[in-house]
Design a protein around this motif. Structure first.
Motif, PDB file in Angstrom:
ATOM      1  N   LEU A  79       0.797  -1.276  -0.061  1.00 22.46           N
ATOM      2  CA  LEU A  79      -0.113  -0.122   0.041  1.00 22.46           C
ATOM      3  C   LEU A  79       0.842   1.089   0.011  1.00 22.46           C
ATOM      4  O   LEU A  79       2.212   1.198   0.499  1.00 22.46           O
ATOM      5  CB  LEU A  79      -0.875  -0.049   0.956  1.00 22.46           C
ATOM      6  N   ASP A  80       0.418   2.369  -0.628  1.00 21.84           N
ATOM      7  CA  ASP A  80       1.163   3.494  -0.692  1.00 21.84           C
ATOM      8  C   ASP A  80       0.567   4.316   0.847  1.00 21.84           C
ATOM      9  O   ASP A  80      -0.425   4.400   1.053  1.00 21.84           O
ATOM     10  CB  ASP A  80       0.567   4.364  -1.687  1.00 21.84           C
ATOM     11  N   PRO A  81       1.640   4.555   1.862  1.00 23.08           N
ATOM     12  CA  PRO A  81       1.263   4.807   3.272  1.00 23.08           C
ATOM     13  C   PRO A  81       0.639   6.384   3.301  1.00 23.08           C
ATOM     14  O   PRO A  81      -0.149   6.805   4.028  1.00 23.08           O
ATOM     15  CB  PRO A  81       2.486   5.042   3.849  1.00 23.08           C
ATOM     16  N   ASN A  82       0.759   7.062   1.877  1.00 23.52           N
ATOM     17  CA  ASN A  82      -0.005   8.321   1.827  1.00 23.52           C
ATOM     18  C   ASN A  82      -1.300   8.289   1.107  1.00 23.52           C
ATOM     19  O   ASN A  82      -1.653   9.341   0.444  1.00 23.52           O
ATOM     20  CB  ASN A  82       1.338   9.369   1.052  1.00 23.52           C
ATOM     21  N   LYS A  83      -1.754   7.129   0.904  1.00 19.98           N
ATOM     22  CA  LYS A  83      -3.102   7.041   0.326  1.00 19.98           C
ATOM     23  C   LYS A  83      -3.919   5.979   1.012  1.00 19.98           C
ATOM     24  O   LYS A  83      -4.597   5.207   0.412  1.00 19.98           O
ATOM     25  CB  LYS A  83      -2.826   6.449  -1.143  1.00 19.98           C
ATOM     26  N   ILE A  84      -4.135   6.495   2.312  1.00 18.54           N
ATOM     27  CA  ILE A  84      -5.039   5.651   3.226  1.00 18.54           C
ATOM     28  C   ILE A  84      -6.055   6.461   3.645  1.00 18.54           C
ATOM     29  O   ILE A  84      -5.751   7.737   4.483  1.00 18.54           O
ATOM     30  CB  ILE A  84      -3.960   5.001   4.256  1.00 18.54           C
ATOM     31  N   GLY A  85      -7.361   6.161   3.223  1.00 13.67           N
ATOM     32  CA  GLY A  85      -8.604   7.088   3.544  1.00 13.67           C
ATOM     33  C   GLY A  85      -9.226   6.123   4.435  1.00 13.67           C
ATOM     34  O   GLY A  85      -9.310   5.319   4.733  1.00 13.67           O
ATOM     35  N   ILE A  86     -10.469   6.860   4.986  1.00 12.66           N
ATOM     36  CA  ILE A  86     -11.385   6.424   5.865  1.00 12.66           C
ATOM     37  C   ILE A  86     -12.807   6.597   5.253  1.00 12.66           C
ATOM     38  O   ILE A  86     -12.843   7.680   4.490  1.00 12.66           O
ATOM     39  CB  ILE A  86     -11.281   7.004   7.231  1.00 12.66           C
ATOM     40  N   MET A  87     -13.743   5.726   5.467  1.00  4.36           N
ATOM     41  CA  MET A  87     -15.095   5.867   4.831  1.00  4.36           C
ATOM     42  C   MET A  87     -16.052   5.257   5.969  1.00  4.36           C
ATOM     43  O   MET A  87     -15.987   4.118   6.619  1.00  4.36           O
ATOM     44  CB  MET A  87     -15.122   4.965   3.575  1.00  4.36           C
ATOM     45  N   GLY A  88     -17.121   6.008   5.977  1.00  2.00           N
ATOM     46  CA  GLY A  88     -18.283   5.786   7.114  1.00  2.00           C
ATOM     47  C   GLY A  88     -19.474   6.066   6.583  1.00  2.00           C
ATOM     48  O   GLY A  88     -19.773   7.062   5.855  1.00  2.00           O
ATOM     49  N   PHE A  89     -20.387   5.586   7.066  1.00  2.00           N
ATOM     50  CA  PHE A  89     -21.899   5.386   6.863  1.00  2.00           C
ATOM     51  C   PHE A  89     -22.650   5.769   8.210  1.00  2.00           C
ATOM     52  O   PHE A  89     -22.451   5.149   9.240  1.00  2.00           O
ATOM     53  CB  PHE A  89     -22.300   3.954   6.258  1.00  2.00           C
ATOM     54  N   SER A  90     -23.602   6.728   8.042  1.00  2.00           N
ATOM     55  CA  SER A  90     -24.234   7.200   9.129  1.00  2.00           C
ATOM     56  C   SER A  90     -23.495   7.417  10.354  1.00  2.00           C
ATOM     57  O   SER A  90     -22.608   8.067  10.361  1.00  2.00           O
ATOM     58  CB  SER A  90     -25.357   5.960   9.259  1.00  2.00           C
ATOM     59  N   ALA A  91     -23.827   6.593  11.465  1.00  2.00           N
ATOM     60  CA  ALA A  91     -23.163   7.003  12.859  1.00  2.00           C
ATOM     61  C   ALA A  91     -21.330   6.288  12.587  1.00  2.00           C
ATOM     62  O   ALA A  91     -20.667   6.963  13.090  1.00  2.00           O
ATOM     63  CB  ALA A  91     -23.485   5.969  14.000  1.00  2.00           C
ATOM     64  N   GLY A  92     -21.180   5.616  11.560  1.00  2.00           N
ATOM     65  CA  GLY A  92     -19.857   5.002  11.051  1.00  2.00           C
ATOM     66  C   GLY A  92     -19.293   6.443  10.386  1.00  2.00           C
ATOM     67  O   GLY A  92     -17.999   6.448  10.341  1.00  2.00           O
ATOM     68  N   GLY A  93     -20.102   7.168   9.829  1.00  2.00           N
ATOM     69  CA  GLY A  93     -19.659   8.602   9.091  1.00  2.00           C
ATOM     70  C   GLY A  93     -19.192   9.341  10.200  1.00  2.00           C
ATOM     71  O   GLY A  93     -18.244  10.306  10.030  1.00  2.00           O
ATOM     72  N   HIS A  94     -19.973   9.383  11.201  1.00  2.00           N
ATOM     73  CA  HIS A  94     -19.365  10.110  12.581  1.00  2.00           C
ATOM     74  C   HIS A  94     -18.310   9.750  12.894  1.00  2.00           C
ATOM     75  O   HIS A  94     -17.330  10.639  13.271  1.00  2.00           O
ATOM     76  CB  HIS A  94     -20.739  10.343  13.472  1.00  2.00           C
ATOM     77  N   LEU A  95     -18.061   8.551  13.128  1.00  2.00           N
ATOM     78  CA  LEU A  95     -16.782   8.108  13.516  1.00  2.00           C
ATOM     79  C   LEU A  95     -15.527   8.290  12.668  1.00  2.00           C
ATOM     80  O   LEU A  95     -14.405   8.797  13.073  1.00  2.00           O
ATOM     81  CB  LEU A  95     -16.847   6.679  13.645  1.00  2.00           C
ATOM     82  N   ALA A  96     -15.879   8.163  11.301  1.00  2.00           N
ATOM     83  CA  ALA A  96     -14.813   8.455  10.220  1.00  2.00           C
ATOM     84  C   ALA A  96     -14.450   9.826  10.269  1.00  2.00           C
ATOM     85  O   ALA A  96     -13.444  10.421  10.321  1.00  2.00           O
ATOM     86  CB  ALA A  96     -15.506   8.108   9.059  1.00  2.00           C
ATOM     87  N   ALA A  97     -15.304  10.985  10.386  1.00  2.00           N
ATOM     88  CA  ALA A  97     -15.176  12.300  10.586  1.00  2.00           C
ATOM     89  C   ALA A  97     -14.744  12.693  11.734  1.00  2.00           C
ATOM     90  O   ALA A  97     -13.845  13.568  11.729  1.00  2.00           O
ATOM     91  CB  ALA A  97     -16.509  12.904  10.445  1.00  2.00           C
ATOM     92  N   SER A  98     -15.006  12.020  13.017  1.00  2.00           N
ATOM     93  CA  SER A  98     -14.133  12.144  14.089  1.00  2.00           C
ATOM     94  C   SER A  98     -12.542  11.921  13.918  1.00  2.00           C
ATOM     95  O   SER A  98     -11.758  12.582  14.455  1.00  2.00           O
ATOM     96  CB  SER A  98     -14.686  11.466  15.111  1.00  2.00           C
TER      97      SER A  98
END
Length: 308
Positions: free
Chosen positions: A150-169
């Motif tokens: 993996l490229d250590p500079n291309k690691i993202g996070i994705m969240g749905f609903s409350a998982g979206g809150h956790l991802a945004a947090s």
């Protein structure tokens, strides 16, 4: 350490077939004792064992399910997926495994996080337990980037609903390690993808169930502000793709709107897609194929380009 639980095995059997030449592995999120955890019996259970969209509740032992794409198309980008469930459980199939399979088709490596639920009987601080798991997942994936190509500079996070809150947090609090052992690591996601997310804990627009499960029953003003992610954006917040349905009656579209406005104010690149219908919790099943737009966004961000 690789671990497959009964709940995960059953849910995996209920997904659509994985793209040929992909590999799936279930990995324990922690080695040994979980910092801040209270010793308890495994409280995990499935809400309705006969429902095809497996919903796992009361998770106390977190794990991460890795979906590795066909090596011939793998591009080194990784996405950690946080399914939703109001901080009472995770919709692991509809907002996890099926999304991972679709990301694999783009050459993206996907990691579905089964994070712990905020339960007083299993953690010393239930308000930060899920965020600790999200930060641990970022550390785990980034520290294994060479092993997993993996490229250590291309690691993202994705969240749905409350998982979206956790991802945004995780996206706005990356410089605050809730577990001191993580403070030495780079916890910043390189990008964030938020699908009908809970963003704000402010009473006018929040999803009350998610808010109360995470920080209730006493609503401390400092915690309300800390977990209202639109108030925590700064110029270092990662670029974002946001999706919401205009007719969402569970998590008002204003959640995505206020977050987009905050990102725009701080000059953080962001794309906001509002689809006309679909309500809440549709996952990949909307008459508008929003994933095509996400793919274009990822491509425009040079996240689908394989390093030479």
């Amino acid at each position: 350490m690789f671990m497959t639980t009964g709940c995960v095995s059953q849910a995996l059997r209920q997904t659509t077939s994985v793209q040929r030449n992909s590999t799936v592995e279930v990995i324990s999120l922690y080695q040994g004792a979980i910092p801040g955890a209270i010793q308890t019996t495994d409280l995990e259970n499935i809400r309705d064992v006969n429902h095809p969209d497996t919903f796992i509740m009361d998770i106390t032992h977190p794990s991460i399910t890795a979906y590795f794409p066909d090596p011939t198309i793998a591009n080194g980008t990784a996405v950690i997926i946080l399914p939703g469930g109001g901080y009472s459980g995770v919709s692991i199939v509809k907002e996890g495994y099926q999304v991972a399979e679709r990301l694999n088709q783009l050459g993206v490596t996907a990691f579905v996080l089964k994070y712990r639920m905020p339960l007083s009987q299993s953690m010393t601080d239930k308000s930060t337990g899920p965020l600790q798991d999200a930060q641990q997942a970022i550390r785990l994936v980034r520290s294994n980037s060479q092993k997993w190509q993996l490229d250590p500079n291309k690691i993202g996070i994705m969240g749905f609903s409350a998982g979206g809150h956790l991802a945004a947090s995780a996206a706005v609090h990356f410089d605050h390690a809730v577990n001191d052992e993580l403070a030495q690591y780079n916890l910043r996601p390189d990008f964030q993808i938020l699908i009908y997310p809970v963003i704000s804990f402010m009473p006018q627009i929040t999803h009350q169930g998610s808010r109360d499960n995470l920080i209730g029953p006493g609503l401390d003003p400092a915690q309300l502000r800390y977990f209202s992610n639109e108030l925590q954006v700064n110029s270092r917040t990662p670029p974002a793709f946001l999706l919401h349905a205009g007719d969402d009656q569970s998590v008002p579209v204003e959640n995505s709107l206020v977050y987009y406005q905050a990102l725009h104010q701080h000059k953080v690149p962001a794309q906001l897609l509002i689809v006309p219908s679909g309500g809440h919790g549709f996952g990949m099943r909307n008459q508008f194929d929003w994933f095509n737009d996400l793919g274009r966004w990822l491509d425009n961000m040079a996240l689908l380009t394989k390093k030479p």
